[in-house]
Design a protein around this motif. Structure first.
Motif, mmCIF file in Angstrom:
data_model
loop_
_atom_site.group_PDB
_atom_site.id
_atom_site.type_symbol
_atom_site.label_atom_id
_atom_site.label_comp_id
_atom_site.label_asym_id
_atom_site.label_seq_id
_atom_site.Cartn_x
_atom_site.Cartn_y
_atom_site.Cartn_z
ATOM 1 N N ARG A 127 0.806 -1.220 0.000
ATOM 2 C CA ARG A 127 0.000 0.000 0.000
ATOM 3 C C ARG A 127 0.842 1.275 0.000
ATOM 4 O O ARG A 127 0.363 2.339 -0.385
ATOM 5 C CB ARG A 127 -0.911 0.028 1.243
ATOM 6 C CG ARG A 127 -1.953 -1.056 1.283
ATOM 7 C CD ARG A 127 -3.009 -0.829 2.362
ATOM 8 N NE ARG A 127 -2.415 -0.505 3.652
ATOM 9 C CZ ARG A 127 -2.610 0.645 4.301
ATOM 10 N NH1 ARG A 127 -3.385 1.579 3.779
ATOM 11 N NH2 ARG A 127 -2.041 0.864 5.478
ATOM 12 N N ARG A 128 2.086 1.182 0.403
ATOM 13 C CA ARG A 128 2.875 2.389 0.633
ATOM 14 C C ARG A 128 3.017 3.289 -0.603
ATOM 15 O O ARG A 128 2.978 4.518 -0.475
ATOM 16 C CB ARG A 128 4.250 2.028 1.193
ATOM 17 C CG ARG A 128 4.933 3.227 1.834
ATOM 18 C CD ARG A 128 6.183 2.838 2.610
ATOM 19 N NE ARG A 128 6.644 3.967 3.402
ATOM 20 C CZ ARG A 128 7.354 4.986 2.908
ATOM 21 N NH1 ARG A 128 7.668 4.997 1.625
ATOM 22 N NH2 ARG A 128 7.720 5.988 3.684
ATOM 23 N N PRO A 129 3.185 2.744 -1.815
ATOM 24 C CA PRO A 129 3.251 3.642 -2.975
ATOM 25 C C PRO A 129 2.000 4.519 -3.125
ATOM 26 O O PRO A 129 2.104 5.698 -3.487
ATOM 27 C CB PRO A 129 3.405 2.680 -4.156
ATOM 28 C CG PRO A 129 4.055 1.471 -3.567
ATOM 29 C CD PRO A 129 3.461 1.343 -2.201
ATOM 30 N N VAL B 208 1.847 8.767 -2.707
ATOM 31 C CA VAL B 208 1.168 9.604 -3.708
ATOM 32 C C VAL B 208 0.122 10.476 -3.024
ATOM 33 O O VAL B 208 -0.032 11.666 -3.351
ATOM 34 C CB VAL B 208 0.524 8.735 -4.811
ATOM 35 C CG1 VAL B 208 -0.413 9.572 -5.688
ATOM 36 C CG2 VAL B 208 1.593 8.086 -5.676
ATOM 37 N N ARG B 209 -0.594 9.894 -2.071
ATOM 38 C CA ARG B 209 -1.581 10.666 -1.319
ATOM 39 C C ARG B 209 -0.932 11.903 -0.698
ATOM 40 O O ARG B 209 -1.468 13.016 -0.817
ATOM 41 C CB ARG B 209 -2.184 9.781 -0.222
ATOM 42 C CG ARG B 209 -3.158 10.499 0.711
ATOM 43 C CD ARG B 209 -3.481 9.686 1.959
ATOM 44 N NE ARG B 209 -4.425 10.395 2.807
ATOM 45 C CZ ARG B 209 -5.738 10.222 2.778
ATOM 46 N NH1 ARG B 209 -6.273 9.336 1.960
ATOM 47 N NH2 ARG B 209 -6.531 10.926 3.565
ATOM 48 N N ASN B 210 0.198 11.714 -0.034
ATOM 49 C CA ASN B 210 0.863 12.834 0.615
ATOM 50 C C ASN B 210 1.276 13.908 -0.393
ATOM 51 O O ASN B 210 1.142 15.111 -0.134
ATOM 52 C CB ASN B 210 2.094 12.343 1.377
ATOM 53 C CG ASN B 210 1.728 11.638 2.677
ATOM 54 O OD1 ASN B 210 0.557 11.426 2.966
ATOM 55 N ND2 ASN B 210 2.736 11.269 3.444
ATOM 56 N N ALA C 224 -3.374 14.623 -11.234
ATOM 57 C CA ALA C 224 -2.782 13.777 -12.275
ATOM 58 C C ALA C 224 -1.310 14.110 -12.475
ATOM 59 O O ALA C 224 -0.458 13.204 -12.571
ATOM 60 C CB ALA C 224 -3.549 13.948 -13.580
ATOM 61 N N GLU C 225 -0.981 15.398 -12.546
ATOM 62 C CA GLU C 225 0.419 15.805 -12.718
ATOM 63 C C GLU C 225 1.269 15.312 -11.558
ATOM 64 O O GLU C 225 2.384 14.820 -11.749
ATOM 65 C CB GLU C 225 0.505 17.327 -12.828
ATOM 66 C CG GLU C 225 -0.040 17.883 -14.127
ATOM 67 C CD GLU C 225 -0.072 19.409 -14.126
ATOM 68 O OE1 GLU C 225 0.070 20.012 -13.036
ATOM 69 O OE2 GLU C 225 -0.260 19.996 -15.219
ATOM 70 N N THR C 226 0.746 15.430 -10.359
ATOM 71 C CA THR C 226 1.505 15.031 -9.169
ATOM 72 C C THR C 226 1.730 13.526 -9.132
ATOM 73 O O THR C 226 2.799 13.055 -8.734
ATOM 74 C CB THR C 226 0.765 15.488 -7.902
ATOM 75 O OG1 THR C 226 0.548 16.906 -7.960
ATOM 76 C CG2 THR C 226 1.563 15.157 -6.654
ATOM 77 N N ALA C 227 0.711 12.769 -9.554
ATOM 78 C CA ALA C 227 0.831 11.308 -9.559
ATOM 79 C C ALA C 227 1.599 10.793 -10.770
ATOM 80 O O ALA C 227 1.951 9.609 -10.816
ATOM 81 C CB ALA C 227 -0.561 10.670 -9.524
ATOM 82 N N ALA D 91 -3.842 7.443 -8.414
ATOM 83 C CA ALA D 91 -2.801 6.460 -8.111
ATOM 84 C C ALA D 91 -3.085 5.083 -8.695
ATOM 85 O O ALA D 91 -2.214 4.208 -8.680
ATOM 86 C CB ALA D 91 -2.629 6.337 -6.596
ATOM 87 N N GLY D 92 -4.309 4.864 -9.180
ATOM 88 C CA GLY D 92 -4.657 3.559 -9.738
ATOM 89 C C GLY D 92 -5.060 2.533 -8.707
ATOM 90 O O GLY D 92 -4.985 1.323 -8.963
#
Length: 348
Positions: free
Chosen positions: A18-20, A24-26, A144-147, A334-335
């Motif tokens: 789950r960490r990836p 991305v959340r952060n 989207a850009e951030t992820a 994040a998918g």
């Protein structure tokens, strides 16, 4: 050494899977915070304990109590949204605010639902509610850009988060996806004709039960015929809800059958709910009482009305506000396939 339960999220291998998503959340949260602050917004923190958790018939709260110094107990609730508190801040003089609010809703659990989750809410004083539609498009692009993705996907549906969202009214959606003339069952001022809508829904092949209300039929058409078609290929903004389905929104100028409410959909997933805010305390009380009457009829309970909130409405400027399911946005960017994948510590 005792082995952890196989379903425990804190198992090392489960956490590493789950960490990836969590990192991305952060990053997305930090990027959205920078975006709002760059526009001159002030971040606020609404208290979770409230006199009323909200007055929508089909939202269910977690109840608790507070003990005074004398030991006397008074009922309080974990809020289902920071909306009441944020509007009080507008009445106090704030003009542009946002809150990454932890909120709680009972009876909700599933791939897109969790009893404790995060709503990103933001409010603009003296701003037309259409501005929030542009805000939503900006937030999708930033996420989207951030992820580092060009496509959002959910259960076989895809959408381009950089594409201009389609704007479609609820009446247009009923006609396009179900062949139903929705506004034929809505009178000037918002009164609804249950028999008319039920007949059209039945003719369109939608199941209608004898004890269904107009709202029941409306919701079934939305869930079965409309929502699966929204946000495919590009985001959709479903707007101009009937007044009866917009308890906190003001009527739309030029057509008082509908209200200044819209919802944002991506890949068939509802992401945000927004209003041109109602500021008439008497009308708001009437709507809250109607919602609680319906809650009592269906569930046998009702929540108190926050009198302090109604008092604040009389001092609140014209405003527009939106609530976006932050966890769902992270999922799409994040998918992830389940909301627990993007929550640092899911409820067991």
């Amino acid at each position: 050494m005792t082995e952890p339960p196989s379903e425990a999220w804190w198992r090392r291998e489960a956490h590493q899977d789950r960490r990836p998503f969590l990192t991305v959340r952060n990053r997305i949260k930090a990027a959205l915070r920078r975006h709002f602050e760059g526009q001159g917004f002030t971040e606020v923190e609404a208290a979770a304990l409230q006199v009323s958790p909200g007055n929508e018939a089909h939202l269910h709260a977690f109840a608790t109590e507070i003990l005074g110094p004398d030991g006397q107990a008074r009922a309080l609730y974990l809020h289902t949204s920071p909306e009441f508190a944020c509007k009080k801040l507008l009445a106090a003089g704030e003009t542009q605010i946002f809150d990454f609010a932890r909120v709680w809703r009972n009876r909700e659990r599933g791939p897109l639902h969790h009893p404790e989750f995060t709503l990103l809410e933001w409010y603009r004083a003296d701003t037309p509610y259409e501005t929030l539609m542009d805000d939503c498009a900006d937030l999708l692009r930033i996420a989207a850009e951030t992820a580092g993705t060009r496509t959002f996907a959910w259960r076989g549906r895809e959408a381009d988060p950089f594409a201009e969202p389609e704007r479609i009214t609820v009446a247009e959606a009923f006609e396009r996806f179900a062949g139903i003339d929705l506004l034929a069952s809505v009178a000037e001022g918002g009164a609804t004709d249950r028999a008319r809508l039920a007949a059209e829904a039945a003719a369109a092949g939608v199941r209608v039960a004898a004890d269904d209300t107009w709202a029941d039929v409306f919701s079934r058409v939305i869930v079965e015929r409309v929502e699966p078609q929204l946000g495919i290929g590009r985001p959709s903004i479903l707007c101009a809800y009937p007044v009866a389905e917009a308890a906190l929104a003001r009527p739309k100028p030029g057509d008082r059958r509908v209200a200044e409410r819209f919802e944002l959909y991506v890949c068939g997933v509802e992401l945000a709910n927004a209003f041109g805010e109602l500021t008439d305390p008497a009308e708001q009380r009437r709507r809250f009482e109607a919602e609680m009457d319906e809650k009592a009829r269906v569930y046998g309970e009702r929540y108190p009305i926050d009198e302090d909130f109604l008092a604040a409405l009389a001092h609140m400027p014209p405003a527009a506000g939106a609530a976006l399911g932050f966890d769902r946005l992270v999922m799409l960017a994040a998918g992830a396939q389940r909301i627990e994948q993007v929550l640092w510590t899911p409820v067991a």
